[in-house]
Every structure is written in C-alpha cells, then in structure tokens.
Design a protein around this motif. Sequence first.
Motif, PDB file in Angstrom:
ATOM      1  N   VAL A 303     -30.408  53.028 -85.581  1.00  0.00           N
ATOM      2  CA  VAL A 303     -29.758  51.855 -84.983  1.00  0.00           C
ATOM      3  C   VAL A 303     -30.369  50.539 -85.473  1.00  0.00           C
ATOM      4  N   ALA A 304     -31.525  50.194 -84.975  1.00  0.00           N
ATOM      5  CA  ALA A 304     -32.170  48.933 -85.350  1.00  0.00           C
ATOM      6  C   ALA A 304     -33.456  49.237 -86.094  1.00  0.00           C
ATOM      7  N   THR A 305     -33.433  49.018 -87.368  1.00  0.00           N
ATOM      8  CA  THR A 305     -34.607  49.253 -88.203  1.00  0.00           C
ATOM      9  C   THR A 305     -34.453  48.462 -89.487  1.00  0.00           C
ATOM     10  N   PHE A 306     -35.537  48.289 -90.167  1.00  0.00           N
ATOM     11  CA  PHE A 306     -35.470  47.600 -91.452  1.00  0.00           C
ATOM     12  C   PHE A 306     -35.459  48.637 -92.557  1.00  0.00           C
ATOM     13  N   HIS A 307     -34.375  48.632 -93.325  1.00  0.00           N
ATOM     14  CA  HIS A 307     -34.270  49.567 -94.446  1.00  0.00           C
ATOM     15  C   HIS A 307     -34.661  48.837 -95.727  1.00  0.00           C
ATOM     16  N   PRO A 308     -35.804  49.144 -96.303  1.00  0.00           N
ATOM     17  CA  PRO A 308     -36.231  48.439 -97.523  1.00  0.00           C
ATOM     18  C   PRO A 308     -35.348  48.800 -98.707  1.00  0.00           C
ATOM     19  N   ILE A 309     -35.242  47.873 -99.629  1.00  0.00           N
ATOM     20  CA  ILE A 309     -34.454  48.109-100.842  1.00  0.00           C
ATOM     21  C   ILE A 309     -35.328  48.886-101.819  1.00  0.00           C
ATOM     22  N   SER A 310     -35.037  50.151-101.977  1.00  0.00           N
ATOM     23  CA  SER A 310     -35.898  51.011-102.790  1.00  0.00           C
ATOM     24  C   SER A 310     -35.294  51.392-104.137  1.00  0.00           C
ATOM     25  N   ASP A 311     -33.964  51.495-104.226  1.00  0.00           N
ATOM     26  CA  ASP A 311     -33.330  52.007-105.450  1.00  0.00           C
ATOM     27  C   ASP A 311     -32.586  50.952-106.260  1.00  0.00           C
ATOM     28  N   THR A 312     -32.375  49.761-105.714  1.00  0.00           N
ATOM     29  CA  THR A 312     -31.619  48.738-106.455  1.00  0.00           C
ATOM     30  C   THR A 312     -32.422  47.467-106.701  1.00  0.00           C
ATOM     31  N   LEU A 313     -33.673  47.435-106.288  1.00  0.00           N
ATOM     32  CA  LEU A 313     -34.483  46.231-106.433  1.00  0.00           C
ATOM     33  C   LEU A 313     -35.088  46.155-107.827  1.00  0.00           C
ATOM     34  N   ASN A 314     -34.737  45.077-108.557  1.00  0.00           N
ATOM     35  CA  ASN A 314     -35.293  44.804-109.883  1.00  0.00           C
ATOM     36  C   ASN A 314     -35.186  46.019-110.807  1.00  0.00           C
ATOM     37  N   VAL A 315     -33.955  46.478-111.011  1.00  0.00           N
ATOM     38  CA  VAL A 315     -33.723  47.633-111.887  1.00  0.00           C
ATOM     39  C   VAL A 315     -32.986  47.205-113.160  1.00  0.00           C
ATOM     40  N   LEU A 316     -33.167  45.965-113.578  1.00  0.00           N
ATOM     41  CA  LEU A 316     -32.487  45.458-114.762  1.00  0.00           C
ATOM     42  C   LEU A 316     -32.927  46.221-116.009  1.00  0.00           C
ATOM     43  N   ASP A 317     -31.986  46.445-116.899  1.00  0.00           N
ATOM     44  CA  ASP A 317     -32.241  47.119-118.172  1.00  0.00           C
ATOM     45  C   ASP A 317     -31.963  46.126-119.300  1.00  0.00           C
ATOM     46  N   TRP A 318     -32.961  45.870-120.132  1.00  0.00           N
ATOM     47  CA  TRP A 318     -32.822  44.870-121.186  1.00  0.00           C
ATOM     48  C   TRP A 318     -32.530  45.489-122.547  1.00  0.00           C
ATOM     49  N   ASP A 319     -32.189  46.781-122.577  1.00  0.00           N
ATOM     50  CA  ASP A 319     -31.818  47.429-123.835  1.00  0.00           C
ATOM     51  C   ASP A 319     -30.331  47.184-124.081  1.00  0.00           C
ATOM     52  N   LEU A 320     -30.018  46.015-124.637  1.00  0.00           N
ATOM     53  CA  LEU A 320     -28.619  45.602-124.795  1.00  0.00           C
ATOM     54  C   LEU A 320     -27.883  46.408-125.863  1.00  0.00           C
ATOM     55  N   GLY A 321     -28.596  47.155-126.665  1.00  0.00           N
ATOM     56  CA  GLY A 321     -27.937  47.935-127.708  1.00  0.00           C
ATOM     57  C   GLY A 321     -27.128  49.097-127.184  1.00  0.00           C
ATOM     58  N   LYS A 322     -27.317  49.467-125.922  1.00  0.00           N
ATOM     59  CA  LYS A 322     -26.586  50.600-125.364  1.00  0.00           C
ATOM     60  C   LYS A 322     -25.093  50.333-125.279  1.00  0.00           C
ATOM     61  N   ALA A 323     -24.716  49.110-124.997  1.00  0.00           N
ATOM     62  CA  ALA A 323     -23.292  48.758-124.848  1.00  0.00           C
ATOM     63  C   ALA A 323     -23.123  47.288-125.199  1.00  0.00           C
ATOM     64  N   GLY A 324     -23.432  46.942-126.450  1.00  0.00           N
ATOM     65  CA  GLY A 324     -23.403  45.544-126.870  1.00  0.00           C
ATOM     66  C   GLY A 324     -22.086  44.828-126.641  1.00  0.00           C
ATOM     67  N   PRO A 325     -20.964  45.288-127.273  1.00  0.00           N
ATOM     68  CA  PRO A 325     -19.675  44.600-127.085  1.00  0.00           C
ATOM     69  C   PRO A 325     -19.222  44.573-125.628  1.00  0.00           C
ATOM     70  N   GLN A 326     -19.392  45.691-124.923  1.00  0.00           N
ATOM     71  CA  GLN A 326     -18.976  45.743-123.527  1.00  0.00           C
ATOM     72  C   GLN A 326     -19.848  44.835-122.654  1.00  0.00           C
ATOM     73  N   PHE A 327     -21.126  44.748-123.004  1.00  0.00           N
ATOM     74  CA  PHE A 327     -22.020  43.845-122.280  1.00  0.00           C
ATOM     75  C   PHE A 327     -21.565  42.396-122.452  1.00  0.00           C
ATOM     76  N   ALA A 328     -21.194  42.038-123.682  1.00  0.00           N
ATOM     77  CA  ALA A 328     -20.739  40.676-123.952  1.00  0.00           C
ATOM     78  C   ALA A 328     -19.444  40.378-123.209  1.00  0.00           C
ATOM     79  N   LEU A 329     -18.528  41.358-123.182  1.00  0.00           N
ATOM     80  CA  LEU A 329     -17.260  41.158-122.478  1.00  0.00           C
ATOM     81  C   LEU A 329     -17.498  40.993-120.978  1.00  0.00           C
ATOM     82  N   ALA A 330     -18.385  41.820-120.429  1.00  0.00           N
ATOM     83  CA  ALA A 330     -18.690  41.713-119.005  1.00  0.00           C
ATOM     84  C   ALA A 330     -19.324  40.359-118.685  1.00  0.00           C
ATOM     85  N   LEU A 331     -20.244  39.913-119.521  1.00  0.00           N
ATOM     86  CA  LEU A 331     -20.900  38.622-119.300  1.00  0.00           C
ATOM     87  C   LEU A 331     -19.894  37.486-119.360  1.00  0.00           C
TER      88      LEU A 331
END
Length: 612
Positions: A303-331
Amino acid sequence: MGWLQANVDHINHVVSRSTFGRVFRLDGCGHEKQIKRSSFFTEIRAGITVFFTMAYIIAVNSSVISQSGGTCVCTSETDPACTTDPAYLTCVSEIQRDLVTATATIAGLSSFMFGFLTNLPVALAPGMGLNLYFTYQVVGFHGTGPVPYRLALTAVFVEGFVFMFLSLIGMRQWLVKMIPASLKVASCVGIGLFLTLVGLSPSAGLGIISGAKAAPLELAGCPPQYQDAFGACTSHKLQNPTVWIGIFCGGILTAYLMMYKVKSAMIVGIAVVSIISWPRTTSFTFFPYTIEGDSRFDFFKKVATFHPISDTLNVLDWDLGKAGPQFALALFTFLYVDILDCTGTLYSMARFSGVVDPESGDFPRSTIAYCTDAMAISIGALLGVAPVTAFIESGAGIAEGGKTGLTAIVAGLCFLVSIFFAPIFASIPPWATGSTLVLVGCMMVRPITDINWRYMGDAVPAFITLVFMPFSYSIAYGLIAGLLTYTVLNGLVYVTKKASFGRIRPVDEDDREYWSYKPRSGTVPWFVRLARGQRDFWNGDSPHKHSRHVRATSSADSVQGGAPQSRGGMGGSRGSAGENDFISIEKVSVVSEVRTSPGADRDGMGTEMAYR
C-alpha cells in the motif's frame, strides 16, 4: 463563513506582502510587475486541481512505457515478444513499478523547477504521444523495435541538450513559426487519433480491437483463453468482463462527469475501475491466481511504501553503432515532435494566463522556460522515462485562478508525495486507463476545424499527416509524410506559375494560408541579426522595427480611408480602427496584406512581399 473568508483574506494579504509574495509577484506584493488578482490560497487550489487533472499520467505513462519491456531480456526462441513467458512478464511488472516512481519523481521535480524559475502556472510530466512513439515505434512492444530501450533513453538524453542549445540561441520558437499552420494543427489531431487507437488496443487499453491476418484490425475483447498466439480472438468477442467494466465504469462515467466540469473526472473514472478490479475473486480481477498475478498482489499489499528505482535508473547505452540510422531518426523525431508539442503548449498556456506580449508574440522568461524543459528531458531520461513536456491540463489550474509559478510548485509537491504510494499506482489495470486515452484523444481532435480545408495545398498535407499517424502507428512517419506532401504540392504550384508567367494558377489560391520561410511575428535569432550587421544583435528589437510600424500604420490609414490599394487592399469594407489602438491598426494591416497578396501578385511571390 464570513470569519473564515476574513482569515483567508488576511493570510493572502500577509503572504503577498512578504518576500515569498514578491518572489512570485502576488497581487499586493508591491512589485512593479505584480500579477493582478493572484493570491496565495487561489494558487494552492489551482495547483491541487492541476495535480488531480494530470495524476492519470502516473498510471498511464508507467503502463505504456513498461510495454517496451524496459531492461528485461526476452530469451524465448518461439515467442520473440515473450507475451506468454511468466518470468519475462514478472520482470515487466517490476519495470512498471520502477516507472511509477520515475514518472511521479520527474513530474514533481520538473513542475517544481519550472514554476520556481519561470513563475508560470504550467506543470510538466512525461508527454502522452511521445511515450507512445518511444514505446511502440522506437523500442517496440517488449523490445521488438529497431532501437533497444537503453539506446532510446540515450536519444532522449541527447535531445535535452540539443533543446538547451536551440533555446539559448533563440532558434526554438523561430523554427516552430516556420511550420505551416495546418500541419501544426494536424499533428495535434493525429496524435489524438493515435492515443485513441492505443486506448482501444489490448496492450495498454480496453482491448476492444486487435490485429488480424485478413484485415489490419478486427473486433476483439475476448477472454484470454480464446486468444491465439498473436492476441487475436478466435471466438467470444466482446465477452471479456474487463472491456465492459472499462467502458461503463471508466469511459461513460468519466465523460458524464466531464459534462458537468468536474475537475478530477479522469481520476474518478480510473479510481472506480481500479478499485472494483482489485478483489481477487472476480472474473475481471487484476490479480488472478497466476505467477504474474501473485507477484502483483504481493507488491500491492504494501500500500504505502517507497519503491526505489532499481532497473531503469541511469541505464543509458552509448554504443550508438548498434542502431545508428534508427537512433538518428528517433532523435530527430523526439526533437521535432517535442518542439511542436511543448512550445505550442507553453504559448497556449501563457496566452491563456494573459502574459503573452501581443506585439512580439513572446512571453516573459521564455528562454528560461525552454531551458528548464530541456533540462527536465535529460533528467527524465536518466530515470528511464520518455521526453518530458508541458501539459495542456495546466489549463485547468489556470481556469481555477492560477496565475503564477506557485501553481506549478504545488502540483509538483503533490506528485512528490505520490511517490510513497507507488504500490497503488502500479496496480492500476490497463482497462482502467484505456477510456482515459480515448477521451484525451477526443479532446486533442477538437482543433481539426482550424485546418484550412478550403485550399488543397493546405488540406491534403494536413489530412495525410493526421491519418498517417494512427494508421502507420508512427508519429514520425505522419510528420514526414505531411511535410513531404506539402513541399511537393506547393512546390509544383510555384514551378507551374513561374513557367507560365503567372497565367496558370489554382482557382482557389486566394484561400491558401500565409506561409513564408521568414516568420512575420516576433524576433529572429541573435545570430541572424548579427549576420545582418545589427550592432546591438543581443537586443531583440530590430533597427527596422519602427519603420515597419510606420508602414503598417500607413496601410491602416489607407484602410480607414477606404481607398483601394495597389496590391489589392480591402478598401473600407473592414471598417475603421480606433485612432489610439496602435496594436489593432497593425494587426489589420498585416491581415490585409497577407490575405490580398496572392490575388494581386500572380507570380507566387506575394507571401515574401507581404512579410517585407
């Protein structure tokens, strides 16, 4: 009740005269730019109204983005989307809980920050439409799209800094003014239709429609045991109790309350459907006796509790070569759609609250407002959510009397408090929010009458834009299709007129909308003023501004005199303007030139001449 009102007025007066009141320029604070009819308790009431109007975003946004799968990994070889994998679905439920906390956190922080820095009654949160594009087009349902979740967050993070740069150099509002007006309206309408389609779908809505083999869509709404591997119904259509619970206890009830202007109508509809879906003994429970249902119920019981962000906090991936054109289109799409969405909303809310300068079309602290929005976008990406934007629901607070940033601050504080009730918000079923998406889509379709349907050069690109968005299930493709159609159609018209020396032109060309690559209102970016040789380029007032006003006044004088103009002036049919109403005179002259230039200048250059 007289003593209560007297105490309220006394507290309002004391707060207004304090340093706190001067910071927010409350009425009576003594500041030279104090905001009339603003008071402490009115701002608090407006902020609470904004929260209850926007609070649905906590459930809807977490539900929508969790459909991307987040950081969960699907290892099934027979089911690429892992739609029946219990372990994967349990992971998705955990992602949704993280996103409940993340959504409430970024909505609270961004609204508080925006209200304090800009003193505007506008609240921010992850945007509807942008989160749909993020989930279903970029990342894909359960990660089946072209860009992984982590890389998509990187695109959102970069977008925030690009926005910051565009805001600082003054290009953001300048770029928006270059977009044809009908395409701006069509984008809003198209996103509304997109929201409606999602609200009717099974993944994040009522489940009334689904995909099919023989047709693009078909009627659905059957219980899970009558669905095939692709989610299509084999029989018992519209016999799932959750469909009718969502329609009547959610959609019909919410629409009924909205007819009576109940501010928290959407919250009531979501709450009613959620509450009756929580008992485990019903046929439409959100906690069935399965592995996934048990996991949901165990979290719900807290009911009332604090759920910490464990799986989505600061999970950025900087390997842009995985999907270069699609990354550019999304941006690019995040950037373009957010420019239209946030900038248009900010202008609308600023105009609604009465702070827009009628001459320049700008509002106070606009650069700070844009930079704050950009900063919130990047912070939101670190928390794992789609781009943050200004919410049109802020208008409910303005209608309640909110006029300062204190309204946004109160709304932000309410969002921060809601973080500690994450188990409740994470247990809101999709059929509780499906009708809300449909109703929001209904409200976003309202401006369709503002599209210029009289001229095919404006109507066709706008129509292509608004239908491509839902039918291609992509906001990006809808925008691109509309812009390409507009360019090709009007480009051909221009070439034809040039080749025929103005003899061949559309019959209804006089009904076309004004457009020029040179925006005719506001100021141009500082670097353009510098390139023109303006020495005080940091000053928004152009050295030619006063001469333009003189020409406008002269045109207005000729309108008052009733004499026909050499460029097709309107004569005296528009009536005369007041001698002291300078702004009205200038507006009349601009409208006169814009509307009459196509008919008088047959070579197609009337728009540019009208701007000059």
